[in-house]
Design an enzyme around this catalytic site. Structure first.
Site, mmCIF file in Angstrom:
data_model
loop_
_atom_site.group_PDB
_atom_site.id
_atom_site.type_symbol
_atom_site.label_atom_id
_atom_site.label_comp_id
_atom_site.label_asym_id
_atom_site.label_seq_id
_atom_site.Cartn_x
_atom_site.Cartn_y
_atom_site.Cartn_z
ATOM 1 C CB SER A 95 -0.609 0.030 1.291
ATOM 2 O OG SER A 95 -1.321 1.197 1.151
ATOM 3 C CE1 TYR A 133 -4.373 -2.440 5.009
ATOM 4 C CE2 TYR A 133 -4.111 -0.153 4.617
ATOM 5 C CZ TYR A 133 -4.365 -1.393 4.526
ATOM 6 O OH TYR A 133 -4.320 -1.740 3.084
HETATM 7 O O1 NJP Z 1 -9.876 -5.562 -1.562
HETATM 8 P P1 NJP Z 1 -11.676 -6.460 -1.171
HETATM 9 P P2 NJP Z 1 -8.777 -4.860 -2.236
HETATM 10 N N1 NJP Z 1 -7.830 -15.654 3.405
HETATM 11 O O2 NJP Z 1 -12.020 -6.510 0.285
HETATM 12 C C1 NJP Z 1 -9.238 -11.747 0.585
HETATM 13 C C2 NJP Z 1 -4.011 -3.937 -0.677
HETATM 14 N N2 NJP Z 1 -4.894 -2.495 -0.875
HETATM 15 O O3 NJP Z 1 -8.921 -5.464 -3.845
HETATM 16 O O4 NJP Z 1 -11.212 -14.300 1.544
HETATM 17 C C3 NJP Z 1 -7.849 -15.730 2.078
HETATM 18 O O5 NJP Z 1 -11.982 -6.071 -2.320
HETATM 19 C C4 NJP Z 1 -10.942 -11.885 0.186
HETATM 20 O O6 NJP Z 1 -11.353 -12.665 -0.217
HETATM 21 P P3 NJP Z 1 -12.538 -13.477 1.553
HETATM 22 C C5 NJP Z 1 -5.066 -4.494 0.627
HETATM 23 O O7 NJP Z 1 -4.373 -4.027 1.509
HETATM 24 C C6 NJP Z 1 -5.984 -2.332 -1.289
HETATM 25 O O8 NJP Z 1 -8.946 -3.854 -2.699
HETATM 26 O O9 NJP Z 1 -13.061 -14.043 -0.416
HETATM 27 N N3 NJP Z 1 -7.893 -14.811 1.328
HETATM 28 C C7 NJP Z 1 -10.338 -10.477 -1.278
HETATM 29 O O10 NJP Z 1 -10.821 -11.691 -2.301
HETATM 30 C C8 NJP Z 1 -5.055 -5.290 -0.201
HETATM 31 O O11 NJP Z 1 -4.516 -6.198 0.557
HETATM 32 C C9 NJP Z 1 -6.631 -0.411 -0.904
HETATM 33 O O12 NJP Z 1 -13.435 -12.703 1.723
HETATM 34 C C10 NJP Z 1 -8.016 -13.511 2.355
HETATM 35 C C11 NJP Z 1 -9.509 -9.925 -1.213
HETATM 36 O O13 NJP Z 1 -8.393 -10.346 0.528
HETATM 37 C C12 NJP Z 1 -4.670 -6.138 -1.598
HETATM 38 O O14 NJP Z 1 -5.209 -4.353 -1.741
HETATM 39 C C13 NJP Z 1 -4.980 0.601 -1.091
HETATM 40 C C14 NJP Z 1 -7.996 -13.594 3.497
HETATM 41 C C15 NJP Z 1 -9.605 -9.002 -0.704
HETATM 42 O O15 NJP Z 1 -10.384 -7.766 -1.220
HETATM 43 C C16 NJP Z 1 -6.263 -5.902 -1.829
HETATM 44 O O16 NJP Z 1 -7.247 -5.462 -2.053
HETATM 45 C C17 NJP Z 1 -4.022 0.121 -0.971
HETATM 46 C C18 NJP Z 1 -7.981 -14.294 3.852
HETATM 47 N N4 NJP Z 1 -7.794 -14.777 5.851
HETATM 48 C C19 NJP Z 1 -3.849 -1.310 -0.799
HETATM 49 N N5 NJP Z 1 -8.863 -12.018 3.930
HETATM 50 C C20 NJP Z 1 -7.203 0.355 -1.936
HETATM 51 N N6 NJP Z 1 -9.056 -0.703 -1.903
HETATM 52 O O17 NJP Z 1 -7.951 1.036 -1.673
HETATM 53 C C21 NJP Z 1 -9.228 -11.247 2.862
HETATM 54 O O18 NJP Z 1 -2.849 0.997 -0.630
HETATM 55 N N7 NJP Z 1 -9.265 -12.320 2.352
#
Ligand code: NJP
Length: 235
Positions: free
Chosen positions: A138, A151
């Site tokens: 990030s 975070y």
């Molecule tokens: O987030 P979101 P983004 N085990 O919530 C999965 C970074 N980032 O695409 O498990 C396995 O739509 C979850 O799937 P599910 C951010 O920190 C973002 O925006 O089925 N999987 C989903 O597929 C992150 O590292 C922004 O609920 C797990 C995914 O993770 C990355 O970008 C800005 C899990 C999250 O999808 C993707 O974020 C920035 C687990 N325990 C950095 N927990 C931004 N959006 O503005 C969650 O600087 N997942």
């Protein structure tokens, strides 16, 4: 199939877009996330479009499940070429009000989860003398903000791990790249109302473009870091 890749957090948002892009580029993609329905849906979508993928519904905090998944993949293909550590969660509140459970969970997914997955794939990459590990960190891996202490701490830690790792595995032919996105329009912001410029945030495909650029660099080039922001973001 060109390469064998793993994308974590592939069920939605940035990860889903990266997985789709890798499949379009002809790579096999292992789709990792907890939500089985969303993972199966994406698997069907990719395979219907002529790509190759397989869903692995698992929680990244489950060490045994991560190890078993990578062992199965390696047994089938004999190699693992690309890992994109994208899965992540956020808890945004004043430091003084963060519960121990919230602290542990954010570190468990963002830091420990990406470590477990990376440690599991490294033996295959070291044996091959090649491989590429990408972490979606990030822009707040390098700055902080109020209500973001937890975070930010997790993203600083994730960044430090992968920056150190880059120096360890470089001589073995393995590349480590870190992407630092600013605000991206995903589910991540759904619990956070009042974002007047959300429509102008980066889109998941902008991050997929960045990852594709990193992965397609010539063999002798490693892109260490890539930071991108939407023009509207004040930081
Ligand atoms: O987030 P979101 P983004 N085990 O919530 C999965 C970074 N980032 O695409 O498990 C396995 O739509 C979850 O799937 P599910 C951010 O920190 C973002 O925006 O089925 N999987 C989903 O597929 C992150 O590292 C922004 O609920 C797990 C995914 O993770 C990355 O970008 C800005 C899990 C999250 O999808 C993707 O974020 C920035 C687990 N325990 C950095 N927990 C931004 N959006 O503005 C969650 O600087 N997942």
């Amino acid at each position: 199939m060109k390469k064998i890749s793993i994308v974590t957090g592939a069920s939605r948002g940035i990860g889903r877009e990266i997985a789709t892009r890798l499949a379009k580029e002809g790579h096999f993609v292992a789709l990792v996330a907890r939500n089985e329905e969303e993972i199966r849906e994406l698997e069907f979508e990719i395979d219907s479009a002529g790509g190759k993928s397989r869903g692995y519904p698992l929680d990244l905090s489950d060490e045994a499940a991560v190890e078993a998944m990578v062992t199965e993949l390696r047994a089938q293909f004999g190699r693992i070429d690309i890992l994109v550590n994208n899965a992540g969660i956020g808890v945004f509140k004043q430091g003084a009000t963060i519960s121990t459970e919230e602290w542990d969970r954010v570190f468990e997914v963002n830091v420990r989860g990406s470590f477990l997955m990376t440690r599991a794939v490294l033996p295959a990459m070291l044996e091959a003398g090649a491989g590429h590990v990408v972490a979606i960190a990030s822009d707040v891996s390098k700055r902080t903000f109020a209500n973001g202490a937890l975070y930010c701490a997790s993203k600083y830690a994730q960044d430090a791990f992968f920056s150190g790792l880059r120096k360890e595995v470089r001589a073995s032919g393995i590349k480590v790249s870190v992407v630092y996105p600013g605000l991206v329009d995903t589910f991540f912001h759904d619990g956070n109302p009042g974002q007047p410029h959300r429509a102008e945030y980066l889109k998941p495909h902008d991050i997929a473009d960045a990852v594709a650029y990193i992965l397609n660099a010539p063999a002798h080039v490693v892109i260490d870091e890539l930071m991108l922001h939407p023009l509207v973001q004040d930081y």
